[in-house]
Design a protein around this motif. Structure first.
Motif: not given
Length: 480
Positions: A260-272
């Motif tokens: 779960v936390r891996d997928e959340k981290l991907k979102v944060i890193r994809a923020l413009d």
């Protein structure tokens, strides 16, 4: 419907800051409710630790008074007495040597050991160091740390390094009570346990997403802390960021902590990065003595009590779909909600002007936790096809029955600590990634000398926040 209670292993829980406001309002009442529900097994021990000099009996009176204030009429005298029997107290000096031998003597071999740091972050390192130096922490012990997790990326890294010097990542539980809310967890269930929404959960069908956390109260007694943090640090960097991640994340392969936390981290890193034109900051005004500046006792303060942002997630699923985030104090109503605003049908067979409104899925976090899906139907009656939007409403209190009491977020999260389940807790790299995105925003408005716009208490915030959506042909949902 009767909620199912999943037992945990016997534990020793030490609450540093045991005489503090959080312990009094949330932690002890929550533990009492878990005790009443049979989730605190025989052999458990709960220890308050703080600077105040008192004995076990005096501390039990303190906890009993907290239960009377925050549990009220739902108390059962015999159960209160039994709960207080497992409460102990240890006066302790977080930065010195006194009290640590006594605390060690209270610990027993066998039960799970958990240590809740309900203190200022400046004391985290001292507590972690002394728990190890005095042989109180074991390799299986867990620590719970409250926000703020630093004030920027540099301090977050320093804090993580301090904790990592004494505990490994699997032992560290960074608590964000928003993730313990029943509706937040249901957001994952709605997305990943049903086929209904997931095919529509992308930029092809979602027009935009609104995340709102509004409060009717001001900063109150937290003025000193709040004026050094503001809405961006206090709410957006953690609470709203976590909600954004749960909405935007990809399905994990399993419902387990690191997946779960891996997928959340991907979102944060994809923020413009967020442009200055896509940020609105505000400060509440009001009658003399009740403005933000009065309450924080700083007439020159440039700290925001309100913030709204337009955020983009640059990945395959969400490219082109804006996420609008807003939070503030002294607003019109108290509400926390996520609204998924779907796009219009590609073609209307009913012609123009037939009253069509967007389909909206609203997830209410507070008050009245539940979900609401607005859909279009034919308005009853003769005389043609008239469309009307109606709610398919599910209030948890109504849908699950009066017998089900929705637990407070802290109840769920503390029990997850005892179980050793980190799914609803933030990982160190996740915290650092959130600060890496937040820092440039704060540095940008400081470099420009931006000052918050004024807004009146009891409104929905600064006028500029309305324009943030109006420029895109959209509108904020009303704050009830």
């Amino acid at each position: 419907m009767v909620s199912r209670v999943i037992p945990v292993d016997p534990f020793d829980l030490v609450i540093f800051g045991g005489t503090g406001d959080l312990a009094r309002r949330k932690i002890f009442p929550g533990l009492y409710r878990r005790f009443v529900d049979g989730q605190v097994p025989d052999g458990c021990r709960i220890v308050g630790a703080a600077r105040s000099e008192m004995d076990h009996a005096a501390f039990r009176e303190f906890v009993g008074a907290a239960l009377a204030e925050f549990i009220g009429d739902s108390q059962v005298p015999d159960q209160v007495a039994a709960f207080l029997d497992i409460i102990f107290y240890c006066p302790i000096d977080a930065k010195g040597t006194s009290g640590w031998a006594d605390l060690k003597a209270l610990m027993r071999d066998g039960p799970v050991r958990a240590f809740y740091f309900s203190v200022a972050p400046a004391l985290f390192g001292d507590l972690a160091e002394r728990l190890h130096d005095h042989g109180i922490a074991t390799p299986e012990s867990r620590i719970v740390v409250e926000k703020p997790f630093g004030k920027n990326l540099a301090t977050a890294k320093a804090l993580n390094a301090t904790l990592a010097a004494h505990f490994n990542e699997a032992q560290i539980y960074r608590i964000d009570h928003y993730l313990g809310k029943e509706t937040v967890q249901n957001l994952m269930a709605v997305r990943f346990a049903n086929i209904l929404f997931e095919p529509l959960w992308n930029s092809q069908f979602v027009d935009h997403v609104q995340i709102t956390v509004s409060e009717t109260v001001g900063v109150g007694g937290r003025g000193g802390y709040y004026d050094t943090s503001g809405a961006m640090r206090d709410m957006v960097q953690n609470h709203l960021m976590q909600l954004l991640c749960l909405i935007a994340m990809e399905p994990p392969n399993k419902f387990e902590p690191d997946a779960v936390r891996d997928e959340k981290l991907k979102v944060i890193r994809a923020l413009d990065p967020v442009a200055a034109s896509e940020i609105v900051r505000g400060q509440y005004r009001g009658p003399k003595g009740h403005t933000y500046l009065d309450e924080v006792e700083n007439p020159e303060s440039g700290t925001e009590s309100y913030i709204a942002l337009k955020v983009h997630v640059s990945n395959w699923r969400w490219k082109g779909t804006p996420f609008y985030l807003r939070t503030g104090k002294k607003l019109r109503g108290r509400a926390s909600e996520i609204a998924i605003m779907f796009k219009e049908p590609p073609h209307s067979i009913f012609g123009e002007g037939e009253g069509w409104k967007q389909n909206v899925l609203v997830i209410r976090l507070q008050p009245d936790e539940g979900m609401n899906l607005r859909v279009m139907i034919k308005e009853p009656g003769p005389g043609g096809m008239r469309l009307k939007d109606v709610p398919l409403d599910m209030s948890f209190a109504e849908a699950l029955g009066a017998d089900v009491i929705i637990p407070d977020a802290y109840e769920r999260l503390i029990m997850d600590v005892i179980r050793g389940n980190q799914t609803l807790f933030m990982r160190g790299d996740e915290v650092e990634a959130a600060w890496a995105w937040t820092d440039p925003i704060i540095q940008g408005w400081r470099a420009r000398g931006d000052m918050p716009a004024g807004y009146d208490p009891g409104t929905s915030g600064p006028e500029d926040a309305l324009m943030l959506l109006h420029r895109d042909g959209r509108r904020w949902r009303e704050i009830a």
